[in-house]
Design a protein around this motif. Sequence first.
Motif, mmCIF file in Angstrom:
data_model
loop_
_atom_site.group_PDB
_atom_site.id
_atom_site.type_symbol
_atom_site.label_atom_id
_atom_site.label_comp_id
_atom_site.label_asym_id
_atom_site.label_seq_id
_atom_site.Cartn_x
_atom_site.Cartn_y
_atom_site.Cartn_z
ATOM 1 N N MET A 1 -5.963 -15.438 62.208
ATOM 2 C CA MET A 1 -5.645 -16.510 63.141
ATOM 3 C C MET A 1 -6.875 -17.366 63.378
ATOM 4 O O MET A 1 -7.932 -16.851 63.740
ATOM 5 C CB MET A 1 -5.137 -15.905 64.460
ATOM 6 N N ASP A 2 -6.749 -18.675 63.149
ATOM 7 C CA ASP A 2 -7.858 -19.594 63.358
ATOM 8 C C ASP A 2 -7.752 -20.158 64.774
ATOM 9 O O ASP A 2 -7.051 -21.139 65.018
ATOM 10 C CB ASP A 2 -7.807 -20.715 62.313
ATOM 11 N N SER A 3 -8.458 -19.540 65.714
ATOM 12 C CA SER A 3 -8.363 -19.946 67.113
ATOM 13 C C SER A 3 -8.955 -21.322 67.361
ATOM 14 O O SER A 3 -8.594 -22.000 68.332
ATOM 15 C CB SER A 3 -9.054 -18.913 68.008
ATOM 16 N N LEU A 4 -9.870 -21.777 66.491
ATOM 17 C CA LEU A 4 -10.506 -23.075 66.705
ATOM 18 C C LEU A 4 -9.497 -24.224 66.637
ATOM 19 O O LEU A 4 -9.674 -25.246 67.310
ATOM 20 C CB LEU A 4 -11.618 -23.293 65.677
ATOM 21 N N THR A 5 -8.451 -24.078 65.832
ATOM 22 C CA THR A 5 -7.423 -25.120 65.770
ATOM 23 C C THR A 5 -6.724 -25.251 67.107
ATOM 24 O O THR A 5 -6.538 -26.363 67.624
ATOM 25 C CB THR A 5 -6.390 -24.795 64.669
ATOM 26 N N PHE A 6 -6.343 -24.115 67.695
ATOM 27 C CA PHE A 6 -5.697 -24.138 69.005
ATOM 28 C C PHE A 6 -6.643 -24.683 70.069
ATOM 29 O O PHE A 6 -6.253 -25.514 70.902
ATOM 30 C CB PHE A 6 -5.242 -22.727 69.391
ATOM 31 N N VAL A 7 -7.881 -24.219 70.046
ATOM 32 C CA VAL A 7 -8.864 -24.654 71.038
ATOM 33 C C VAL A 7 -9.108 -26.154 70.919
ATOM 34 O O VAL A 7 -9.169 -26.878 71.921
ATOM 35 C CB VAL A 7 -10.197 -23.881 70.867
ATOM 36 N N GLY A 8 -9.245 -26.637 69.690
ATOM 37 C CA GLY A 8 -9.489 -28.061 69.486
ATOM 38 C C GLY A 8 -8.342 -28.924 69.983
ATOM 39 O O GLY A 8 -8.557 -29.929 70.673
ATOM 40 N N LEU A 9 -7.106 -28.544 69.632
ATOM 41 C CA LEU A 9 -5.942 -29.309 70.083
ATOM 42 C C LEU A 9 -5.820 -29.282 71.600
ATOM 43 O O LEU A 9 -5.559 -30.320 72.235
ATOM 44 C CB LEU A 9 -4.668 -28.739 69.450
ATOM 45 N N LEU A 10 -6.013 -28.114 72.182
ATOM 46 C CA LEU A 10 -5.926 -27.993 73.638
ATOM 47 C C LEU A 10 -6.991 -28.839 74.318
ATOM 48 O O LEU A 10 -6.724 -29.540 75.298
ATOM 49 C CB LEU A 10 -6.075 -26.524 74.042
ATOM 50 N N SER A 64 0.741 -24.213 57.739
ATOM 51 C CA SER A 64 0.435 -23.004 58.508
ATOM 52 C C SER A 64 -1.006 -22.549 58.312
ATOM 53 O O SER A 64 -1.553 -21.820 59.140
ATOM 54 C CB SER A 64 1.391 -21.865 58.124
ATOM 55 N N TRP A 65 -1.652 -22.986 57.216
ATOM 56 C CA TRP A 65 -3.040 -22.612 56.975
ATOM 57 C C TRP A 65 -3.964 -23.153 58.070
ATOM 58 O O TRP A 65 -5.043 -22.615 58.280
ATOM 59 C CB TRP A 65 -3.517 -23.151 55.630
ATOM 60 N N SER A 66 -3.527 -24.221 58.755
ATOM 61 C CA SER A 66 -4.347 -24.774 59.826
ATOM 62 C C SER A 66 -4.533 -23.774 60.956
ATOM 63 O O SER A 66 -5.523 -23.829 61.690
ATOM 64 C CB SER A 66 -3.702 -26.051 60.385
ATOM 65 N N MET A 199 -4.919 -35.121 65.129
ATOM 66 C CA MET A 199 -4.031 -34.167 64.477
ATOM 67 C C MET A 199 -4.050 -34.297 62.949
ATOM 68 O O MET A 199 -4.485 -33.371 62.243
ATOM 69 C CB MET A 199 -2.598 -34.328 65.001
ATOM 70 N N PHE A 200 -3.605 -35.433 62.416
ATOM 71 C CA PHE A 200 -3.409 -35.542 60.970
ATOM 72 C C PHE A 200 -4.707 -35.436 60.170
ATOM 73 O O PHE A 200 -4.799 -34.640 59.223
ATOM 74 C CB PHE A 200 -2.699 -36.856 60.638
ATOM 75 N N LEU A 201 -5.720 -36.222 60.512
ATOM 76 C CA LEU A 201 -6.974 -36.190 59.755
ATOM 77 C C LEU A 201 -7.727 -34.867 59.920
ATOM 78 O O LEU A 201 -8.244 -34.329 58.938
ATOM 79 C CB LEU A 201 -7.859 -37.377 60.151
ATOM 80 N N PRO A 202 -7.815 -34.306 61.143
ATOM 81 C CA PRO A 202 -8.459 -32.988 61.260
ATOM 82 C C PRO A 202 -7.748 -31.903 60.461
ATOM 83 O O PRO A 202 -8.403 -31.042 59.864
ATOM 84 C CB PRO A 202 -8.396 -32.702 62.774
ATOM 85 N N LYS A 208 -8.545 -29.084 53.337
ATOM 86 C CA LYS A 208 -9.426 -29.353 52.210
ATOM 87 C C LYS A 208 -10.544 -28.311 52.137
ATOM 88 O O LYS A 208 -10.900 -27.843 51.051
ATOM 89 C CB LYS A 208 -10.029 -30.755 52.340
ATOM 90 N N THR A 209 -11.072 -27.931 53.291
ATOM 91 C CA THR A 209 -12.114 -26.903 53.332
ATOM 92 C C THR A 209 -11.586 -25.565 52.824
ATOM 93 O O THR A 209 -12.271 -24.839 52.090
ATOM 94 C CB THR A 209 -12.644 -26.741 54.769
ATOM 95 N N ILE A 210 -10.342 -25.243 53.198
ATOM 96 C CA ILE A 210 -9.731 -23.991 52.753
ATOM 97 C C ILE A 210 -9.525 -24.000 51.244
ATOM 98 O O ILE A 210 -9.785 -23.005 50.555
ATOM 99 C CB ILE A 210 -8.396 -23.758 53.485
ATOM 100 N N VAL A 211 -9.056 -25.127 50.701
ATOM 101 C CA VAL A 211 -8.844 -25.246 49.252
ATOM 102 C C VAL A 211 -10.173 -25.070 48.512
ATOM 103 O O VAL A 211 -10.240 -24.386 47.481
ATOM 104 C CB VAL A 211 -8.212 -26.607 48.907
#
Length: 250
Positions: A1-10, A64-66, A199-202, A208-211
């Motif tokens: 689980m990538d918590s930074l995505t949730f934290v960033g959006l929040l 879902s990778w986000s 949302m979209f660009l982040p 891209k980083t994951i790929v």
Amino acid sequence: MDSLTFVGLLFAVVAIFGGQFLEGGSIDSLLNFPAAVIVFGGTFGAVLIQTNFATLKRSLKMFSWSFISPKLAPEQAIEKMVNWSVKARKSGLLGLEDDIDLQQDPFQRKGLILLIDGSEPEKIRESLLIELEASEKQALQAVKFYSSLGGYAPTMGIVGAVLGLIQVMGNLSDPSQLGAGIATAFVATIYGVGAANLMFLPIANKLKTIVQAQSLYREMYIEGIVLIAEGENPKIIEGRLQGFNPEYGH
């Protein structure tokens, strides 16, 4: 689980709505259904025009990778390839046949088959690199779906703003109708710019980083297979592969 995505959006949502509240504005004023329809509907429609079905399917799957990134375990992979090297030196390459069915990743399975078949090291490298490059291009094309959303969203925000102003100009004689048009105009701009940059660009950049991380992981695997084919010492193989490990030295 990538918590930074949730934290960033929040954090982003709280900052915007909190700033609106601190300025004395109403949070309800940022909620405008017509503006949302114009911006998000127009944005997705524009991107669908340039996207084929296979890429769209891959893009939606990657979303879902986000939040849950595919797990990469470089230490375990290095240990596995060192064990293959030891086994190959003891029993020959045919001694690795039992390991083929244990490989769930088709890429790793193909590499092991090429190794056992006795292909030349450079032929193995060439074959796997071709597959790696093709796979990476397909993945980056899927990521482009989200970067395109980020590119079109601000423009759709402007379209929404213009449509709102058209409504305003058409109702100058009726002041009671002006508020809705002005609200749609300004909120549509906020939706377009906000959706693109929050949302979209982040999401596109994260994917891209994951790929890129997956490609590096596969490059490590290619290097390991080639070194085994060359009959390199297991200790040397381990040392060479540790250079691909992002956690090495930390």
